[in-house]
Structure formats: C-alpha cells, structure tokens
Design a protein around this motif. Structure first.
Motif, PDB file in Angstrom:
ATOM      1  N   GLY A 172       0.812  -1.199   0.000  1.00 22.95           N
ATOM      2  CA  GLY A 172       0.000   0.000   0.000  1.00 22.95           C
ATOM      3  C   GLY A 172       0.848   1.252   0.000  1.00 22.95           C
ATOM      4  N   THR A 173       0.153   2.390   0.000  1.00 18.75           N
ATOM      5  CA  THR A 173       0.794   3.701  -0.012  1.00 18.75           C
ATOM      6  C   THR A 173       0.191   4.558   1.092  1.00 18.75           C
ATOM      7  OG1 THR A 173       1.109   3.541  -2.405  1.00 18.75           O
ATOM      8  CG2 THR A 173       1.271   5.735  -1.439  1.00 18.75           C
ATOM      9  N   TYR A 174       1.044   5.242   1.836  1.00 23.16           N
ATOM     10  CA  TYR A 174       0.592   6.098   2.938  1.00 23.16           C
ATOM     11  C   TYR A 174       0.048   7.422   2.413  1.00 23.16           C
ATOM     12  CZ  TYR A 174       3.097   2.869   5.957  1.00 23.16           C
ATOM     13  OH  TYR A 174       3.523   1.744   6.606  1.00 23.16           O
ATOM     14  N   ASP A 175      -1.126   7.839   2.922  1.00 26.19           N
ATOM     15  CA  ASP A 175      -1.663   9.156   2.571  1.00 26.19           C
ATOM     16  C   ASP A 175      -1.742  10.072   3.785  1.00 26.19           C
ATOM     17  OD1 ASP A 175      -4.435   8.748   3.745  1.00 26.19           O
ATOM     18  OD2 ASP A 175      -4.451   7.207   2.188  1.00 26.19           O
ATOM     19  N   ALA A 176      -1.494   9.535   4.983  1.00 30.29           N
ATOM     20  CA  ALA A 176      -1.404  10.358   6.193  1.00 30.29           C
ATOM     21  C   ALA A 176      -0.468   9.682   7.182  1.00 30.29           C
ATOM     22  CB  ALA A 176      -2.777  10.573   6.824  1.00 30.29           C
ATOM     23  N   VAL A 177       0.459  10.451   7.708  1.00 31.86           N
ATOM     24  CA  VAL A 177       1.389   9.962   8.729  1.00 31.86           C
ATOM     25  C   VAL A 177       1.536  11.080   9.753  1.00 31.86           C
ATOM     26  CG1 VAL A 177       3.720   9.134   9.234  1.00 31.86           C
ATOM     27  CG2 VAL A 177       2.632   8.529   7.051  1.00 31.86           C
ATOM     28  N   GLU A 178       0.936  10.897  10.913  1.00 37.26           N
ATOM     29  CA  GLU A 178       1.008  11.882  11.994  1.00 37.26           C
ATOM     30  C   GLU A 178       1.590  11.185  13.211  1.00 37.26           C
ATOM     31  OE1 GLU A 178      -2.862  13.678  12.576  1.00 37.26           O
ATOM     32  OE2 GLU A 178      -3.212  13.718  10.407  1.00 37.26           O
ATOM     33  N   THR A 179       2.811  11.536  13.571  1.00 45.06           N
ATOM     34  CA  THR A 179       3.522  10.891  14.664  1.00 45.06           C
ATOM     35  C   THR A 179       2.656  10.795  15.912  1.00 45.06           C
ATOM     36  OG1 THR A 179       5.606  11.720  13.784  1.00 45.06           O
ATOM     37  CG2 THR A 179       5.626  10.970  16.069  1.00 45.06           C
ATOM     38  N   ASP A 180       2.587   9.597  16.481  1.00 43.78           N
ATOM     39  CA  ASP A 180       1.839   9.312  17.707  1.00 43.78           C
ATOM     40  C   ASP A 180       0.344   9.592  17.599  1.00 43.78           C
ATOM     41  OD1 ASP A 180       4.253   8.585  18.961  1.00 43.78           O
ATOM     42  OD2 ASP A 180       4.574  10.620  19.704  1.00 43.78           O
ATOM     43  N   ALA A 181      -0.194   9.762  16.374  1.00 41.74           N
ATOM     44  CA  ALA A 181      -1.611  10.105  16.263  1.00 41.74           C
ATOM     45  C   ALA A 181      -2.352   9.316  15.182  1.00 41.74           C
ATOM     46  CB  ALA A 181      -1.768  11.596  15.996  1.00 41.74           C
ATOM     47  N   LYS A 182      -1.772   9.171  13.971  1.00 42.08           N
ATOM     48  CA  LYS A 182      -2.551   8.604  12.868  1.00 42.08           C
ATOM     49  C   LYS A 182      -1.659   8.038  11.768  1.00 42.08           C
ATOM     50  CE  LYS A 182      -6.044  10.139   9.511  1.00 42.08           C
ATOM     51  NZ  LYS A 182      -6.840  11.300   9.086  1.00 42.08           N
ATOM     52  N   LEU A 183      -2.100   6.916  11.208  1.00 43.44           N
ATOM     53  CA  LEU A 183      -1.556   6.344   9.975  1.00 43.44           C
ATOM     54  C   LEU A 183      -2.741   6.031   9.080  1.00 43.44           C
ATOM     55  CD1 LEU A 183       1.100   3.719  11.166  1.00 43.44           C
ATOM     56  CD2 LEU A 183       1.550   5.864   9.976  1.00 43.44           C
ATOM     57  N   SER A 184      -2.632   6.382   7.813  1.00 44.07           N
ATOM     58  CA  SER A 184      -3.694   6.113   6.853  1.00 44.07           C
ATOM     59  C   SER A 184      -3.039   5.650   5.559  1.00 44.07           C
ATOM     60  CB  SER A 184      -4.507   7.389   6.643  1.00 44.07           C
ATOM     61  OG  SER A 184      -5.578   7.163   5.765  1.00 44.07           O
ATOM     62  N   PHE A 185      -3.563   4.547   4.982  1.00 48.89           N
ATOM     63  CA  PHE A 185      -2.886   3.967   3.827  1.00 48.89           C
ATOM     64  C   PHE A 185      -3.817   3.077   3.015  1.00 48.89           C
ATOM     65  CE2 PHE A 185      -1.979   1.770   7.800  1.00 48.89           C
ATOM     66  CZ  PHE A 185      -2.397   0.480   7.549  1.00 48.89           C
ATOM     67  N   SER A 186      -3.463   2.912   1.747  1.00 44.28           N
ATOM     68  CA  SER A 186      -4.182   1.951   0.909  1.00 44.28           C
ATOM     69  C   SER A 186      -3.733   0.545   1.307  1.00 44.28           C
ATOM     70  CB  SER A 186      -3.902   2.206  -0.572  1.00 44.28           C
ATOM     71  OG  SER A 186      -2.521   2.072  -0.853  1.00 44.28           O
ATOM     72  N   TRP A 187      -4.552  -0.442   0.940  1.00 38.54           N
ATOM     73  CA  TRP A 187      -4.289  -1.838   1.316  1.00 38.54           C
ATOM     74  C   TRP A 187      -4.691  -2.705   0.137  1.00 38.54           C
ATOM     75  CZ3 TRP A 187      -2.443  -4.145   5.783  1.00 38.54           C
ATOM     76  CH2 TRP A 187      -2.684  -5.509   5.928  1.00 38.54           C
ATOM     77  N   GLN A 188      -3.740  -3.416  -0.431  1.00 37.22           N
ATOM     78  CA  GLN A 188      -4.102  -4.317  -1.524  1.00 37.22           C
ATOM     79  C   GLN A 188      -3.206  -5.541  -1.519  1.00 37.22           C
ATOM     80  OE1 GLN A 188      -3.170  -1.079  -4.408  1.00 37.22           O
ATOM     81  NE2 GLN A 188      -2.410  -2.752  -5.660  1.00 37.22           N
TER      82      GLN A 188
END
Length: 108
Positions: free
Chosen positions: A32-48
């Motif tokens: 996948g590819t990360y579209d949000a990376v916020e230290t100690d708060a959030k990770l958002s990514f595609s999944w395939q």
C-alpha cells in the motif's frame, strides 16, 4: 511475519509478507501507499493484496494516549471492501492480529 519493507511517510509505500499459523499456512503478500502519517496520532494507507490488486481498500489507524498511565487506545477503520466476503475476512484477520498485539503488550 516473513519480511516487511516500510517507508512510513506521505507517498511512501509498504509491502508485508506473512504466513498463517501452522505447517501448511498460506503466505499473504500485501502492499500500500501512505496518505497520512502523523507521529503518535494517525496512519492512513491503501491496502491491496499482491494477487488481487483490483481489490484496493483503505485503512486508517488512530492512536490516543490515555490520561492515566502508559496505555494507548488504537482505533482501526478498514473501508472500501470489494464485497462482504472481503469485509468479513478482513474483520477476522484484524481481530486475530489485535488480540495477538494485546497479548504481547500485556505480557511485558
């Protein structure tokens, strides 16, 4: 876990290969590819899955430290499933993974 390559930054990619438990456990390969990376708060990514790239979905993990102690609350949202069977399979997989994480964290 067999191996993992992770570049946790916006636009960065990951690839993880893991094997189900047991001597004949199936090997899974996801990227996948990360579209949000916020230290100690959030990770958002595609999944395939490598074998089914047309079935791309999306995962968001949020982390919130509890006020009392060193615990962190993890919230996982996995969306955009191909169908109900894919949703149900991922629910089973994520539940198992989170149970193992909890056991690991409480055994220390």
């Amino acid at each position: 876990m067999i191996d993992a390559s992770i570049d946790a930054k916006i636009g960065g990619t990951f690839r993880i290969r893991f094997k189900e438990p047991g001597p004949d456990g199936e090997i899974h390969d996801v990227s996948g590819t990360y579209d949000a990376v916020e230290t100690d708060a959030k990770l958002s990514f595609s999944w395939q899955w490598i074998t089914m790239p047309e079935r791309k979905s999306h995962v968001t993990l949020t982390f919130m430290a509890e006020d009392r102690g060193a615990a962190t609350i993890l919230t996982l949202h996995h969306t955009q499933f191909f169908d109900e069977a894919a949703r149900d399979g991922h629910q089973k997989g994520w539940s198992s993974t989170l149970e193992k994480l909890e056991a690991y964290c409480t055994s220390e």
